[in-house]
Design an enzyme around this catalytic site. Structure first.
Site, PDB file in Angstrom:
ATOM      1  CE  LYS A 399     -23.254 -29.660  20.097  1.00  0.00           C
ATOM      2  NZ  LYS A 399     -21.844 -29.292  20.307  1.00  0.00           N
ATOM      3  NE  ARG A 497     -16.155 -31.517  29.571  1.00  0.00           N
ATOM      4  CZ  ARG A 497     -15.368 -30.540  29.102  1.00  0.00           C
ATOM      5  NH1 ARG A 497     -14.603 -29.849  29.942  1.00  0.00           N
ATOM      6  NH2 ARG A 497     -15.321 -30.275  27.820  1.00  0.00           N
TER       7      ARG A 497
END
Length: 694
Positions: A399, A497
């Protein structure tokens, strides 16, 4: 007059970092203790984590009838008093001449101040009715008594009831103003001493002198209890202050020491929320916010696991965990792919399960419509699943600075699942559970509703970090989940996920979890029950929580959560369909709780974008559009079709601007999800709409 004392001061639970006796863990000896970084002292951080908020942060007292001597004492004994009026009564009171008698102490003086502020003449009821808006504060001032009690007057519109979200927001604003310094109140008071030093409100009283409907009374009581709890919670500011070695993260005094509710008694059966549900919700929200606000070098995976074990011990819950090596051995390749960057031991990554065991006899007579065992047998459990990524750098798809700041809240899903379980367990045991340890309450708890009778309540939490390192997962890797599904990785910052894939498969029964928690012995309770949780033997309902996608924030901002379910199905917009009932249930749970939920589709054609040339599934798409929908579609592959499942993408889990009753300045964490979950789970009609929908 009935006086009810419900809670002592903040329930400190010391020693939670120690391994609780009787807690089962596959490799308890493998814990080397929390890893603390930076300039933090190990003792300093452990002291904070040893004291999670497991009770109301103030003493709560309730008085059913607002008699005159009670109201006089309220002004003399409290730093702030909030007076609630139905809108029509407020206009009538404001317009009344001063010599018509007091409705409550100092009411004549305060009414004159309102008239001056609004430019209304005595006996001008029509002007007063136009000037006073429903569900609003129409005066903040200081009572003309020796204490200088801060006073806020609030009008409530009964003809057009305000939404729960707006009611929570109103309560939050009023409580925040009255529990902080009262400079703003002095500005409304022309008689106040401008040179007097402001003081912090320490005790708060909420009064309803006029009759409110039972429904509005319950909602108002719930809103102000939630707002007071949020305003009084341990500070999120980790400052030493005053030369003390103790910091404000969990050890500072609360902003309110006492809350008194007058004229807002417990309502009759069938009117929600009940007092018990409101208190349990406030406790759960407080725990959720506290966990989510913790810095990531303090609440890293090992420390998080120890805190969860301590919470389980304090709340009488079973706690079991499966460490990284065992997860790898059991084929949880999706989870392991995320954790492996932290080192050979996964950096303390683990699957944790907290469980409240229902009384076997409580299932008798249960009339739940949930699919499961025949009548007389133990009902299938409720499973809450949470993403517990204590910090997320994004992996090799690292990020940027703006995206990484605030990633301590990436474990908010786990915090929500555990906190909801704590609230439900307390409700099941009754109101005495939120009294001081060793003490009781003067009111018996209402327990859980019939459709939850006899059900075990579970929270499954995947705890890890998403780091970068030589062993980190990469795009193009192919990993295998515990149910055998292979997944081609596309983006390492879509780690949530992957963690949830294995946890959901185990919690829902899609993957055979038999013996997973049974290393304590083949005759342990887990060994006996989990042997029957094979494929197709899933819970009555699975709800998972995750701060999963930025695209959900892009779609809804940080004000609403995205909701998905395998029960919405096709035909969900046909009014009488089962899918429509399930969709409406989720939306209603959000509206009634004040935590707004917005449903999204998962139509079959979305699955085409997750087809892989080399594996069973793509982890995600390369493009970021509609990623919240593709993420939910991906997760749906790890829950059996016959097991009702709801996925909440918690876009509002952290909001520095505050949300509803949670005001800015109390840390970014909102505790979002606890209130909505309790509404969805406790309401039998909403529950049945989900478990019976298809």
């Amino acid at each position: 007059m009935k006086v009810l004392l419900l809670s002592s001061a903040l329930l400190g639970v010391r020693g939670l970092m120690a391994t609780p006796p009787g807690v089962r863990g596959l490799r308890r000896g493998g814990h080397s203790g929390p890893r603390f970084g930076g300039s933090l002292s190990d003792d300093w951080a452990r002291e904070v984590l040893s004291d999670p908020p497991l009770g109301l942060p103030f003493k709560l007292e309730m008085v059913d009838v607002p008699e005159w001597d009670v109201l006089e004492a309220a002004f003399e004994d409290h730093d702030a008093v909030i007076i609630l009026f139905p809108k029509s009564s407020a206009a009538e009171w404001v317009a009344s001449p001063a010599d018509d008698g007091d409705v409550f102490p100092h009411s004549s003086v305060l009414a004159e101040r309102v008239r001056r502020r609004l430019g209304i003449e005595p006996d001008d009821g029509a002007s007063a009715a136009r000037a006073i808006k429903g569900s609003s504060v129409f005066l903040q001032s200081e009572a003309p008594n020796a204490r200088g009690t801060v006073c806020a007057l609030v009008a409530l519109d009964e003809e057009e009831p305000v939404s729960t979200f707006k009611l929570l927001k109103l309560a939050g604003e009023v409580v925040s103003a009255c529990s902080a310094k009262e400079g703003a109140c002095r500005a409304e008071d022309p008689d106040a001493d401008a040179d007097a030093a402001p003081k912090a409100g320490r005790s708060l009283c909420v009064v309803a002198p006029a009759d409110l409907s039972s429904d509005l009374s319950a909602r108002v009581r719930d809103a102000f209890l939630a707002a007071a709890s949020a305003a009084s919670a341990p500070s999120a500011r980790w400052r030493a202050g005053g030369g003390s070695s103790k910091i404000a993260g969990g050890l500072s005094a609360s902003r309110l020491s006492a809350l008194t509710l007058i004229g807002l008694p417990e309502t009759e059966a069938g009117v929600s929320p009940s007092l018990g549900a409101s208190v349990a919700s406030a406790v759960g929200e407080g725990l959720c916010r506290w966990l989510t606000n913790a810095p990531p070098n303090v609440l890293n995976p090992r420390a998080f696991r120890k805190v969860l074990a301590g919470v389980a011990r304090a709340e009488g819950l079973e706690f079991e965990e499966v460490e990284f090596a065992e997860l790898v051995e059991r084929g949880c390749g999706c989870f392991a792919a995320v954790a492996q960057a932290a080192g050979a031991d996964g950096g303390g990554a683990a699957l944790c399960r907290l469980r409240f065991r229902a009384d076997p006899g409580s299932a008798a007579g249960s009339n739940s419509a949930a699919p499961g065992p025949a009548s007389g047998e133990k009902p299938r459990p409720l499973a809450l699943v949470g993403k517990g990524v204590t910090f997320d750098v994004g992996g090799v798809n690292v990020k940027g600075a703006a995206g990484m700041k605030g990633m301590k809240s990436d474990m908010a899903g786990a915090a929500c699942a555990v906190s909801t379980l704590v609230a439900l367990a307390r409700l099941s045991r009754g109101a005495d559970r939120w009294a001081a340890p060793g003490g009781g309450s003067e009111q018996d708890g209402q327990g859980l509703p019939a459709h939850l009778a006899g059900r075990d309540l579970e929270a499954w939490v995947g705890v890890t970090e998403n780091l970068i390192g030589p062993n980190a997962m990469r795009p193009d890797d192919v990993v295998r989940a515990c149910d055998g599904t292979t997944v081609e990785l596309v983006h390492t910052d879509a780690e949530g996920r992957l963690v949830l894939a294995d946890v959901l498969a185990l919690a829902s029964g899609k993957a055979d979890g038999g013996g997973l928690f049974s290393r304590a012995g083949k005759n342990s309770p887990s060994a006996e029950e989990d042997s029957g949780r094979g494929a197709g033997g899933g819970p009555a309902l699975v709800v998972d929580y995750a701060t999963l996608t930025g695209s959900c924030i892009g779609a809804l901002s940080r004000r609403m959560a995205g909701a998905f379910s395998n029960r919405f199905g096709r035909g969900a917009h046909e009014p009488e369909s089962k899918g429509a009932r399930a969709l409406s249930a989720v939306v209603l749970a959000g509206e009634r709780s004040g935590e707004r939920l917005w449903p999204f589709p998962m139509d079959e054609d979305y699955e085409a974008e997750l087809e892989s040339d080399v594996a069973d599934l793509l982890q995600c798409t390369v493009a970021s559009e509609a990623d919240h929908i593709y993420a939910a579609t991906f997760l749906s592959k790890f829950v059996p079709e016959d097991v009702p499942w709801v996925h909440l993408d918690l876009a509002p889990a952290a909001n520095p601007k505050g949300l509803g009753h949670v005001r800015p300045g109390s840390g970014a964490a909102t505790g979002f999800g606890v209130r909505a979950s309790l509404e969805l789970i406790l309401d039998e009609e909403l529950w049945d709409a989900l478990v019976d929908g298809a």
